[in-house]
Design a protein around this motif. Structure first.
Motif, PDB file in Angstrom:
ATOM      1  N   UNK A  15      -3.488   5.411   5.210  1.00  0.00           N
ATOM      2  CA  UNK A  15      -2.674   4.493   4.433  1.00  0.00           C
ATOM      3  C   UNK A  15      -1.404   4.127   5.158  1.00  0.00           C
ATOM      4  N   UNK A  16      -0.748   5.124   5.794  1.00  0.00           N
ATOM      5  CA  UNK A  16       0.486   4.846   6.530  1.00  0.00           C
ATOM      6  C   UNK A  16       0.212   3.923   7.714  1.00  0.00           C
ATOM      7  N   UNK A  17      -0.905   4.150   8.413  1.00  0.00           N
ATOM      8  CA  UNK A  17      -1.243   3.285   9.546  1.00  0.00           C
ATOM      9  C   UNK A  17      -1.560   1.868   9.086  1.00  0.00           C
ATOM     10  N   UNK A  18      -2.223   1.753   7.910  1.00  0.00           N
ATOM     11  CA  UNK A  18      -2.559   0.420   7.399  1.00  0.00           C
ATOM     12  C   UNK A  18      -1.300  -0.374   7.109  1.00  0.00           C
ATOM     13  N   UNK A  19      -0.323   0.255   6.429  1.00  0.00           N
ATOM     14  CA  UNK A  19       0.904  -0.474   6.094  1.00  0.00           C
ATOM     15  C   UNK A  19       1.740  -0.747   7.336  1.00  0.00           C
ATOM     16  N   UNK A  91     -14.666  -3.759   2.825  1.00  0.00           N
ATOM     17  CA  UNK A  91     -13.372  -3.169   3.150  1.00  0.00           C
ATOM     18  C   UNK A  91     -12.262  -3.662   2.217  1.00  0.00           C
ATOM     19  N   UNK A  92     -12.469  -4.821   1.545  1.00  0.00           N
ATOM     20  CA  UNK A  92     -11.448  -5.340   0.644  1.00  0.00           C
ATOM     21  C   UNK A  92     -11.319  -4.509  -0.634  1.00  0.00           C
ATOM     22  N   UNK A  93     -12.347  -3.719  -0.941  1.00  0.00           N
ATOM     23  CA  UNK A  93     -12.268  -2.904  -2.167  1.00  0.00           C
ATOM     24  C   UNK A  93     -11.076  -1.960  -2.132  1.00  0.00           C
ATOM     25  N   UNK A  94     -10.674  -1.527  -0.937  1.00  0.00           N
ATOM     26  CA  UNK A  94      -9.573  -0.570  -0.825  1.00  0.00           C
ATOM     27  C   UNK A  94      -8.225  -1.184  -1.189  1.00  0.00           C
ATOM     28  N   UNK A  95      -8.148  -2.529  -1.297  1.00  0.00           N
ATOM     29  CA  UNK A  95      -6.901  -3.163  -1.688  1.00  0.00           C
ATOM     30  C   UNK A  95      -6.698  -3.170  -3.200  1.00  0.00           C
ATOM     31  N   UNK A  96      -7.710  -2.765  -3.953  1.00  0.00           N
ATOM     32  CA  UNK A  96      -7.664  -2.840  -5.405  1.00  0.00           C
ATOM     33  C   UNK A  96      -7.654  -1.446  -6.011  1.00  0.00           C
ATOM     34  N   UNK A  97      -7.101  -1.311  -7.235  1.00  0.00           N
ATOM     35  CA  UNK A  97      -7.122  -0.007  -7.907  1.00  0.00           C
ATOM     36  C   UNK A  97      -8.523   0.354  -8.358  1.00  0.00           C
ATOM     37  N   UNK A  98      -8.694   1.631  -8.724  1.00  0.00           N
ATOM     38  CA  UNK A  98     -10.011   2.096  -9.160  1.00  0.00           C
ATOM     39  C   UNK A  98     -10.485   1.311 -10.379  1.00  0.00           C
ATOM     40  N   UNK A  99      -9.608   1.100 -11.350  1.00  0.00           N
ATOM     41  CA  UNK A  99      -9.944   0.298 -12.524  1.00  0.00           C
ATOM     42  C   UNK A  99      -9.550  -1.154 -12.268  1.00  0.00           C
ATOM     43  N   UNK A 235       2.105   6.725  -6.635  1.00  0.00           N
ATOM     44  CA  UNK A 235       1.047   7.205  -5.734  1.00  0.00           C
ATOM     45  C   UNK A 235      -0.092   7.886  -6.481  1.00  0.00           C
ATOM     46  N   UNK A 236       0.122   8.212  -7.754  1.00  0.00           N
ATOM     47  CA  UNK A 236      -0.948   8.805  -8.548  1.00  0.00           C
ATOM     48  C   UNK A 236      -2.058   7.806  -8.845  1.00  0.00           C
ATOM     49  N   UNK A 237      -1.739   6.498  -8.766  1.00  0.00           N
ATOM     50  CA  UNK A 237      -2.718   5.438  -9.013  1.00  0.00           C
ATOM     51  C   UNK A 237      -2.581   4.386  -7.918  1.00  0.00           C
ATOM     52  N   UNK A 238      -3.143   4.636  -6.733  1.00  0.00           N
ATOM     53  CA  UNK A 238      -2.969   3.697  -5.624  1.00  0.00           C
ATOM     54  C   UNK A 238      -3.391   2.277  -5.987  1.00  0.00           C
ATOM     55  N   UNK A 239      -2.569   1.326  -5.599  1.00  0.00           N
ATOM     56  CA  UNK A 239      -2.829  -0.113  -5.749  1.00  0.00           C
ATOM     57  C   UNK A 239      -2.739  -0.610  -7.187  1.00  0.00           C
TER      58      UNK A 239
END
Length: 435
Positions: A15-19, A91-99, A235-239
């Motif tokens: 995550x740190x590398x992505x940002x 790979x775009x799924x990682x930009x969205x929250x779980x819900x 950070x408990x709920x990424x994105x």
């Protein structure tokens, strides 16, 4: 990609590398913009016939409206859109929250806004340039809009079937590109500011079972004005992001205050109220909102707050209390279900005692308060307490309360340009709201 440090969770390292990669990408875009500001944008993907012969206009809106039954309710269309997007570009799924529930509702609101909005072109442009600026915090880049367009057009073909003519397809494409062009412009205009601000929780106070007051110190100045709001992520709920108003005027120590009511299980509000502690990190999106004070007040004020909608009103009162100019009269109506729910009662009473220009009127909709305290909907108490025709009004709280109060104030002769409130019912969560 470098190897994760020993002892650091792989997800955190990635995550740190992505940002960091996003920050470098923004820096390169800014450099290109400075060196070649007039360079033409890269060509788009192939488009339906006629899609760009003209800009999105009233004729397109009317055509889409006539054929809305093909794709409404929007749940099916949006479901197909995300299914296509995540299947073709997983790979775009990682930009969205779980819900995805909030994102689906928000996208449906945006479609309705583009199709049905009676607002001025300037208002629409401001809405989508602000969205483009705000979407930087999600890691959204121009190329992502191209994948969104391709996914939407495929979803339209699935839902529209034979009824999706080339003319209708082109109208939808023009509508989407109209919004995207504004969003990209908004993102480009914000390249000199961070996509998001990092902060640490310095205080977490519980008020009853479902409400918390958080104080957050940002690592660098957060450029907001009293009365504005910003998106908050844990950070408990990424994105996952929700909008909350800042409950204090800007301070030299970079400390912000937020009033958060838990509205349901599993959301951002639950994470912030029940699972956040002093020392935890949070992220903030860029500030937004126009519920701010004029440079020089020309009218007396009436402020109306319901529930945690008190947050921006508290910030505005703090700013008024520090101004050195002559004060205008200010009447504040604060709605709550019962006296126990008026969590800032002591602060309001102390401020009222120190400021001769201020009057605070609690209004209780469920249980009666002290003798003489209005009981019932806060909009009705405001209507009975006027006249307000010569006032400027600031309204914040649950959408229905805001809508009812704005309607009553307008009916009492307060001009629309002097009634300030954040978006309600169909565009974005209002100040103080959010799950």
């Amino acid at each position: 990609m470098s190897r994760p440090d020993a002892g650091t969770p792989v997800s955190t390292q990635l995550g740190e590398e992505y940002y960091a990669l996003l920050a470098r990408h923004d820096a390169m875009r800014l450099r290109r913009r400075l060196l070649a500001p007039e360079r033409s944008p890269a060509p788009r993907e192939p488009e339906p016939a006629g899609a760009q012969q003209r800009r999105y206009d009233r004729a397109d809106r009317e055509l889409i409206m006539r054929h809305l039954p093909l794709v409404t309710p929007f749940d099916g269309l949006i479901g197909h859109l995300y299914e296509v997007m995540f299947r073709r570009w997983p790979y775009l799924r990682s930009l969205f929250p779980a819900s995805m529930d909030f994102q689906r509702r928000h996208l449906a609101h945006m479609f309705r806004y583009l199709i049905e909005s009676p607002g001025s072109p300037e208002e629409t442009a401001a809405t989508f340039t602000r969205l483009g600026r705000d979407h930087r915090k999600l890691g959204v880049r121009p190329v992502h809009y191209e994948t969104f367009e391709a996914s939407l057009r495929e979803a339209l073909r699935v839902c529209g079937g034979p009824g999706l003519t080339a003319e209708l397809d082109a109208a939808w494409t023009r509508m989407l590109r109209f919004a995207v062009d504004l969003m990209v412009a908004g993102a480009d205009a914000a390249l000199t500011e961070p996509p998001a601000w990092e902060g640490v929780v310095t205080a977490h106070e519980r008020h009853g079972a479902d409400l918390a007051v958080l104080r957050v110190r940002t690592h660098e100045p957060y450029p907001y004005r009293a009365g504005q709001y910003g998106a908050v992520a844990s950070p408990l709920l990424p994105h996952a992001w929700r909008q909350y108003s800042m409950a204090c005027a800007p301070r030299a120590d970079n400390v912000l205050e937020f009033h958060v009511r838990r509205t349901g299980p599993g959301g951002v509000s639950e994470a912030l109220v029940d699972r956040t502690r002093v020392g935890d990190e949070v992220r903030l999106g860029p500030p937004a909102g126009t519920m701010t004070l004029d440079g020089e007040l020309t009218h007396d004020l009436v402020m109306v707050a319901g529930g945690t909608g008190l947050a921006p009103v508290k910030a505005l009162l703090e700013e008024l209390a520090t101004r050195r100019q002559g004060h205008r009269r200010v009447d504040v109506y604060v709605g709550a279900r019962a006296p126990a729910d008026l969590y800032a009662a002591r602060w309001l009473a102390e401020l009222e005692a120190r400021r001769t220009w201020l009057r605070v009127v609690p209004v209780f909709s469920g249980e009666p308060g002290p003798a003489g305290t209005p009981v019932g909907p806060v909009a009705e108490a405001v209507a009975a307490g006027g006249p307000w025709r010569e006032r400027a009004a600031y309204v914040s709280g649950p959408p229905r309360m805001v809508a009812a109060t704005v309607e009553r104030l307008a009916g009492l002769g307060v001009p629309a340009e002097r009634i300030h409130h954040d978006p309600v019912l169909g565009t974005e969560p209002v100040a103080g709201a959010g799950r």
